[in-house]
Design an enzyme around this catalytic site. Structure first.
Site, PDB file in Angstrom:
ATOM      1  N   ASP A 469      -3.598  26.612 -24.601  1.00  0.00           N
ATOM      2  CA  ASP A 469      -4.389  26.855 -23.388  1.00  0.00           C
ATOM      3  C   ASP A 469      -5.360  27.993 -23.683  1.00  0.00           C
ATOM      4  O   ASP A 469      -4.955  29.077 -24.113  1.00  0.00           O
ATOM      5  CB  ASP A 469      -3.456  27.233 -22.228  1.00  0.00           C
ATOM      6  CG  ASP A 469      -4.186  27.232 -20.898  1.00  0.00           C
ATOM      7  OD1 ASP A 469      -5.409  27.037 -20.896  1.00  0.00           O
ATOM      8  OD2 ASP A 469      -3.522  27.435 -19.860  1.00  0.00           O
ATOM      9  N   LEU A 470      -6.654  27.739 -23.499  1.00  0.00           N
ATOM     10  CA  LEU A 470      -7.652  28.763 -23.785  1.00  0.00           C
ATOM     11  C   LEU A 470      -7.595  29.877 -22.740  1.00  0.00           C
ATOM     12  O   LEU A 470      -7.424  29.621 -21.539  1.00  0.00           O
ATOM     13  CB  LEU A 470      -9.060  28.158 -23.806  1.00  0.00           C
ATOM     14  CG  LEU A 470      -9.316  27.057 -24.850  1.00  0.00           C
ATOM     15  CD1 LEU A 470     -10.768  26.628 -24.783  1.00  0.00           C
ATOM     16  CD2 LEU A 470      -8.944  27.515 -26.248  1.00  0.00           C
ATOM     17  N   ASP A 512      -9.215  22.903 -20.240  1.00  0.00           N
ATOM     18  CA  ASP A 512      -9.267  23.799 -21.399  1.00  0.00           C
ATOM     19  C   ASP A 512      -7.918  23.813 -22.108  1.00  0.00           C
ATOM     20  O   ASP A 512      -7.504  24.830 -22.666  1.00  0.00           O
ATOM     21  CB  ASP A 512      -9.667  25.215 -20.966  1.00  0.00           C
ATOM     22  CG  ASP A 512      -8.690  25.823 -19.959  1.00  0.00           C
ATOM     23  OD1 ASP A 512      -7.847  25.066 -19.438  1.00  0.00           O
ATOM     24  OD2 ASP A 512      -8.770  27.041 -19.707  1.00  0.00           O
TER      25      ASP A 512
END
Length: 857
Positions: A469-470, A512
């Site tokens: 997960d960014l 994302d």
């Protein structure tokens, strides 16, 4: 007496599901035979069966030890009892069990003493039959044997689900072709392998006189003259042998009794497993054509004019294969004018190759002249124009016969299918890949993970799963818009791809969020790769316009070994580990252990639940809007209602921060209800100030769309709050509408009665977008933003948008392009005749009170 089993509680649904699988009375299949043999060997029994239970019988799909037997009556079947539960039914000695002691199968041949059966489950608790083992001596299974028997039953269940998915694909494709079939001038008919009519289009009604209601479900021989009935056996035999029948000329009978000359083409219809399940038939009434053939010389000039104006390309040759006539469409596709082509050998102007092998295709006219049949091109044929341009074509060649019946030449008919092939490839690709990054999408990733889990069971090798997960991605989107976010996602994808091995699989599974399968990878190596990904992303400095961003990545790692139960539990574990990485400070790797639990991983979501509940109670939400403006015409404005949450300091929180938690914990319908109620009150209070507004769009979630109580709530608001419903438009995403197709259709119909409009959001991103339009009466198609962001440079995206606009025109709908952020994109959309645009170029979201001011005021 034999004690009969009660019908299953879901008997009607069970039987319907069994029929849809098309497996009853089907031919033996190697997979099922092998499973049955394996069950017999592992359990040490002489008899093993795969039994399917219908209304009156148990039918054996696979049989070991009872060769020659195919079925028994349901009343005496042990399996009728086994399907009533979702666990194994084991009878150690049937003579001592009151249910079976008097059973004919126990007291006479085959003298069953021991029985163990595991239900074959498809869907949720729908047991269509069993995998069972039988012995003529009392016995019991050990735990290992029970485990294997249960596992083999699961394999059978999954194989049947694959079969059903294939059947569903056929149904979906049938819907896509429905419009073409309805408008066809030819009779298009499908029938079962025993000759029963399944579908019957309007041209079939016109040609044969029977309505679909009269003929569907009955034998197709109703249209056969008595002396032609035997043709049906001949036809079905060829179809079952996987043969195609092209343009077979024969006689059929009109309902009135009149004989009709017809040309029929028949092809087998197969499911995704390659099994022949039905027959496709195209019939053309050639009665008049036969009469016209006698007057061909007199009508030659009229025919030439006609061929000049039709949409297909046409070339005719003499008996030697030299071109005699080429119509304008054929001239355009080949690059040869009629004057130049006259008298030349056909192969000189009709240069065709195989699209895959690039090998030159055999000239169909040569075959037609030699064998004198009607012949067609193989699939994937490419026509190379004189200037080198390539066209995908479909073609057929037919002999031209004189009044004496002798062949005097050949007519070649073909048409350009380049765009259709391109669209088909694109749709297939989009079904398994993320359009922005080109990575595998979530659905395909989970399918591959399922295979890895299956391979890992009982094996010593290790694999690994990573969930990424960014961090700080939202800052980029909020600061610079979707274009910047998209560019960042592409860059991050390239970085992560460079960090993994060629045998690994990287996928984008959310906005994302990414995931990786590390194939044949131990823990030490997995940690090295995971840390390399975190380090590489941390070192990235993303520049966009005049802004510079630093992001990170939180990574959850879980090992995949023989102890893993399912791909779902693995994804949950990796997700949990990713949450722990975020909680521990972000931009790090967290290795999942069985005792980690999910509490820490989901603590943020639980906190959001509390904040959402509080906001619903204390009016903690605020309504915003974004304008939707006419592009190619002068007209009233449109607007989309947006939501924000107020934090304790009065700052506004964007929806992507709290809506995922609302979806996960089933609070989204309450939020939808709040938005709709407040929108209605605002429209009522400001009714006199909304003359410049045509529609106000409100988004609905999938949970709300499928909730009948929510439907009733909206109807009650319409009845109690006086608003102009013609200004109201509900917006649902294409995926949500298709997933809840029945509920969506019912809700749309109920709202249409009050004048409410509907918009289909993210349209074009699904694999069956156009096919579902027939079932959803919507007013607007909001084109998926993924096609808009890179429209200038993406020719596939341009073709898709043009196609959507054309479909919208034909179906009477308006188009809206979202995510429009620069003038060049808007100019191209205007040239494509898109009706409305929405995006940061013309308007950024603002407080709802500003909507009362007309644009430019």
């Amino acid at each position: 007496m034999t004690q009969m089993a009660e019908p299953a509680k879901n008997e009607e649904a069970r039987l319907a599901r069994l029929r849809r699988l098309l497996v009853l009375d089907a031919a033996p299949e190697p997979l099922f035979d092998a499973i049955t043999k394996l069950a017999s060997d592992v359990c040490g029994t002489p008899i093993s069966l795969i039994s399917l239970i219908d209304e009156s019988r148990q039918w054996f799909k696979a049989n070991v030890g009872l060769e020659g037997a195919t079925e028994t009556h349901r009343d005496i079947a042990f399996c009728s009892h086994a399907i009533l539960d979702n666990k194994i039914l084991e009878i150690e000695d049937a003579t001592k069990d009151a249910r079976f002691s008097a059973n004919p199968l126990v007291i006479t041949d085959p003298n069953i003493r021991f029985y163990a059966g595991v239900p074959i489950v498809v869907g949720e608790d729908i047991n269509i039959g069993t995998l069972c083992v039988i012995d003529r001596e009392p016995k019991s299974l050990n735990e290992y044997q029970r485990m294997v028997l249960t596992g083999l039953a699961e394999i059978i269940s999954k194989a049947l689900v694959v079969r059903e998915d294939g059947i569903n694909v056929i149904h979906a494709k049938s819907k896509e072709l429905a419009a073409i079939i309805e408008d066809s001038e030819d009779a298009i008919i499908t029938k079962s392998l025993d000759g029963v009519v399944l579908t019957w289009n309007p041209s079939a009604e016109a040609i044969f006189g029977y309505t679909a209601k009269e003929i569907v479900g009955k034998s197709v021989t109703a249209i056969f003259p008595p002396d032609k009935v035997d043709e049906e056996l001949f036809i079905l035999k060829k179809i079952k042998n996987n043969e195609h029948i092209k343009h077979y000329e024969t006689e059929r009978r009109h309902k009135s009794g009149k004989l009709i000359q017809v040309s029929v083409s028949l092809s087998p219809i197969k499911n995704v497993m390659g099994e022949i399940i039905a027959v496709s038939k195209i019939a053309r009434d050639i009665t008049q054509q036969k009469q016209l053939e006698q007057a061909l010389v007199i009508e030659h000039e009229r025919l030439r004019v006609t061929m000049d104006s039709i949409g297909d390309a046409v070339i005719t040759t003499d008996i030697k294969g030299n071109v005699q006539y080429i119509n304008p469409i054929a001239q355009s596709l080949t690059g040869w004018s009629a004057v130049e082509a006259k008298g030349l050998p056909l192969q000189q102007i009709f240069n065709i190759v195989n699209e895959v092998t690039r090998a030159r295709c055999e000239n169909p006219l040569k075959l037609c002249l030699i064998e004198n049949p009607i012949v067609g091109l193989v699939s994937n044929t490419i026509l190379i124009n004189r200037d080198g341009t390539e066209y995908g074509i479909d073609e057929s060649a037919s002999p031209i016969r004189g009044v004496d019946g002798k062949t005097v030449g050949v007519v070649l008919v073909f048409h350009d299918v380049t765009m259709q092939r391109l669209m088909a490839k694109e749709i297939s690709y989009r079904a398994t890949h993320d359009a922005l990054t080109g990575l595998v999408n979530r659905s395909e990733f989970e399918s591959r993970l399922k295979v890895i889990v299956s391979e890992s069971r009982g094996a010593s090798m290790q694999n690994a799963l990573m969930y990424i997960d960014l961090d700080q991605f939202k800052v980029v989107n909020d600061t610079c818009g979707h274009s910047a976010g998209d560019a960042l996602l592409k860059e991050v994808s390239r970085i992560m791809q460079s960090c993994i091995r060629s045998s690994d699989l990287l996928a984008r599974i959310g906005g994302d969020e990414f995931a990786v399968i590390l194939h044949k990878c131990d823990l030490e190596q997995a940690m090295v790769i995971a840390k390399k990904i975190c380090r590489s992303i941390d070192e990235l400095r993303f520049n966009y316009d005049e802004h510079r961003f630093r992001i990170g990545a939180s990574l959850g790692l879980v090992m995949v070994d023989k102890n893993c139960t399912s791909e779902t539990s693995l994804m949950q574990a990796a997700d949990s580990a990713c949450y722990e990485a975020k909680r521990a400070g972000r931009n790090r790797v967290h290795l999942y252990f069985n005792d980690d639990g999910l509490k820490g991983a989901h603590r943020e979501d639980v906190q959001w639940v509390s904040r959402i509940e509080q906001a619903l109670e204390d009016e903690g939400f605020v309504l915003f809007y974004q304008r939707i403006l006419p592009l190619n015409h002068q007209g009233l404005e449109h607007a989309e209602i947006l939501i924000r949450m107020k934090d304790t300091s009065g700052e506004l929180i964007p929806p992507n921060a709290f809506l995922p938690a609302a979806e996960r914990f089933h609070l989204i319908t309450r939020i939808d209800s709040w938005v709709i109620a407040h929108t209605f009150e605002w429209m009522k209070q400001n009714a006199e100030s909304l003359n410049h507004i045509e529609t106000i769009s409100v988004n609905l979630s999938g949970q709300s769309l499928g909730d009948s109580n929510f439907h009733n709530y909206v109807l009650s608001l319409i009845e109690t709050i006086e608003i102009d419903c013609s200004k109201l438009c509900f917006e649902v995403t294409e995926t949500v509408a298709i997933t809840n197709i029945a509920a969506a259709k019912n809700f749309i119909e109920s709202m249409n009665k009050h004048g409410v409009k509907f918009s289909l959001d993210d349209f074009g991103g699904g694999a069956s977008s156009f096919g579902y339009l027939k079932n959803l009466d919507v007013d607007y198609l909001k084109i998926d933003g993924q096609f808009i962001t890179d429209l200038i440079d993406n020719q596939i995206g341009q073709a898709t948008v043009r196609c959507i606009v054309e479909v919208a025109k034909v179906t009477g709908k308006k188009t809206i392009a979202e995510w429009v952020e620069n003038q060049a994109v808007e100019n191209m959309l205007k040239e494509m005749s898109v009706d409305f645009t929405q995006g940061f170029l013309k308007h950024k979201p603002a407080g709802l009170h500003l909507l009362l001011e007309p644009k430019g005021a």
